[in-house]
Design a protein around this motif. Structure first.
Motif, PDB file in Angstrom:
ATOM      1  N   VAL A  98      12.303   5.656   1.450  1.00 23.43           N
ATOM      2  CA  VAL A  98      12.121   6.903   0.374  1.00 23.43           C
ATOM      3  C   VAL A  98      13.654   7.495  -0.878  1.00 23.43           C
ATOM      4  O   VAL A  98      13.727   7.056  -1.947  1.00 23.43           O
ATOM      5  N   GLY A  99      14.699   5.814  -0.384  1.00 22.91           N
ATOM      6  CA  GLY A  99      15.899   6.017  -0.872  1.00 22.91           C
ATOM      7  C   GLY A  99      16.501   4.687  -1.360  1.00 22.91           C
ATOM      8  O   GLY A  99      17.309   4.188  -1.882  1.00 22.91           O
ATOM      9  N   ASP A 106       7.519   8.260  -4.760  1.00 24.27           N
ATOM     10  CA  ASP A 106       6.733   9.276  -4.162  1.00 24.27           C
ATOM     11  C   ASP A 106       5.720   8.501  -3.156  1.00 24.27           C
ATOM     12  O   ASP A 106       4.625   8.231  -3.036  1.00 24.27           O
ATOM     13  N   LYS A 107       7.007   7.074  -1.982  1.00 20.20           N
ATOM     14  CA  LYS A 107       6.688   6.178  -1.827  1.00 20.20           C
ATOM     15  C   LYS A 107       5.055   5.400  -2.012  1.00 20.20           C
ATOM     16  O   LYS A 107       4.755   4.612  -0.736  1.00 20.20           O
ATOM     17  N   ILE A 136       0.886  -1.084  -0.116  1.00 22.89           N
ATOM     18  CA  ILE A 136      -0.075   0.115  -0.082  1.00 22.89           C
ATOM     19  C   ILE A 136       0.037   1.085   0.205  1.00 22.89           C
ATOM     20  O   ILE A 136       0.603   2.026  -0.514  1.00 22.89           O
ATOM     21  N   ASP A 137       1.735   1.392   0.630  1.00 31.18           N
ATOM     22  CA  ASP A 137       3.351   2.351   0.665  1.00 31.18           C
ATOM     23  C   ASP A 137       3.822   2.031   1.408  1.00 31.18           C
ATOM     24  O   ASP A 137       4.181   0.517   2.227  1.00 31.18           O
ATOM     25  N   MET A 195       4.946  -1.168   4.376  1.00 28.40           N
ATOM     26  CA  MET A 195       6.313  -1.030   5.199  1.00 28.40           C
ATOM     27  C   MET A 195       7.352   0.497   5.453  1.00 28.40           C
ATOM     28  O   MET A 195       6.773   1.560   4.944  1.00 28.40           O
ATOM     29  N   HIS A 196       7.735  -0.208   6.367  1.00 20.77           N
ATOM     30  CA  HIS A 196       8.451   1.307   7.206  1.00 20.77           C
ATOM     31  C   HIS A 196       9.766   1.307   7.169  1.00 20.77           C
ATOM     32  O   HIS A 196      10.607   0.433   7.617  1.00 20.77           O
ATOM     33  N   LEU A 197      10.322   2.595   7.235  1.00 19.83           N
ATOM     34  CA  LEU A 197      12.119   2.352   7.191  1.00 19.83           C
ATOM     35  C   LEU A 197      12.274   2.134   9.008  1.00 19.83           C
ATOM     36  O   LEU A 197      11.595   3.596   9.498  1.00 19.83           O
ATOM     37  N   VAL A 198      12.829   1.767   9.460  1.00 21.48           N
ATOM     38  CA  VAL A 198      13.909   1.310  10.464  1.00 21.48           C
ATOM     39  C   VAL A 198      14.652   1.247  10.504  1.00 21.48           C
ATOM     40  O   VAL A 198      15.955   0.632  10.507  1.00 21.48           O
TER      41      VAL A 198
END
Length: 93
Positions: free
Chosen positions: A12-13, A19-20, A7-8, A78-81
């Motif tokens: 961004v790297g 655009d996420k 979904i998102d 998905m989330h950058l941690v």
């Protein structure tokens, strides 16, 4: 059964992120942790604008959403941690 869509994604790297949104056909998640194995940090860009990323395989055996190494969610976040990207839909069995 349809492939679980991304979904998102706020990584961004990543070469597949614009655009996420993820623009590779499929990512792989895990081994023991719900980490995106497909994440690659670079200034180069890959993937295709017309593609919405999906989950090709999930190797996190203790995730309640894993059935035969396939993700059963309709869509995931998905989330950058720190230096890696985690699946936020991970639910421990």
């Amino acid at each position: 059964m349809d492939i679980s869509k991304i979904i998102d994604c706020d990584a961004v790297g990543c070469i597949y992120n614009r655009d996420k949104q993820c623009h590779t056909f499929a990512i792989n998640i895990g081994d023991d942790l719900p980490v995106c194995d497909t994440f690659m940090r670079s200034n180069d860009r890959g993937g295709f604008d017309s593609v919405t990323g999906g989950v090709g395989s999930c190797k996190v055996k203790n995730c309640a959403n894993n059935n035969s190494f396939e993700c059963t969610c309709d869509g995931i976040h998905m989330h950058l941690v720190g230096s890696h990207v985690d699946c936020m839909n991970f639910t421990k069995k």
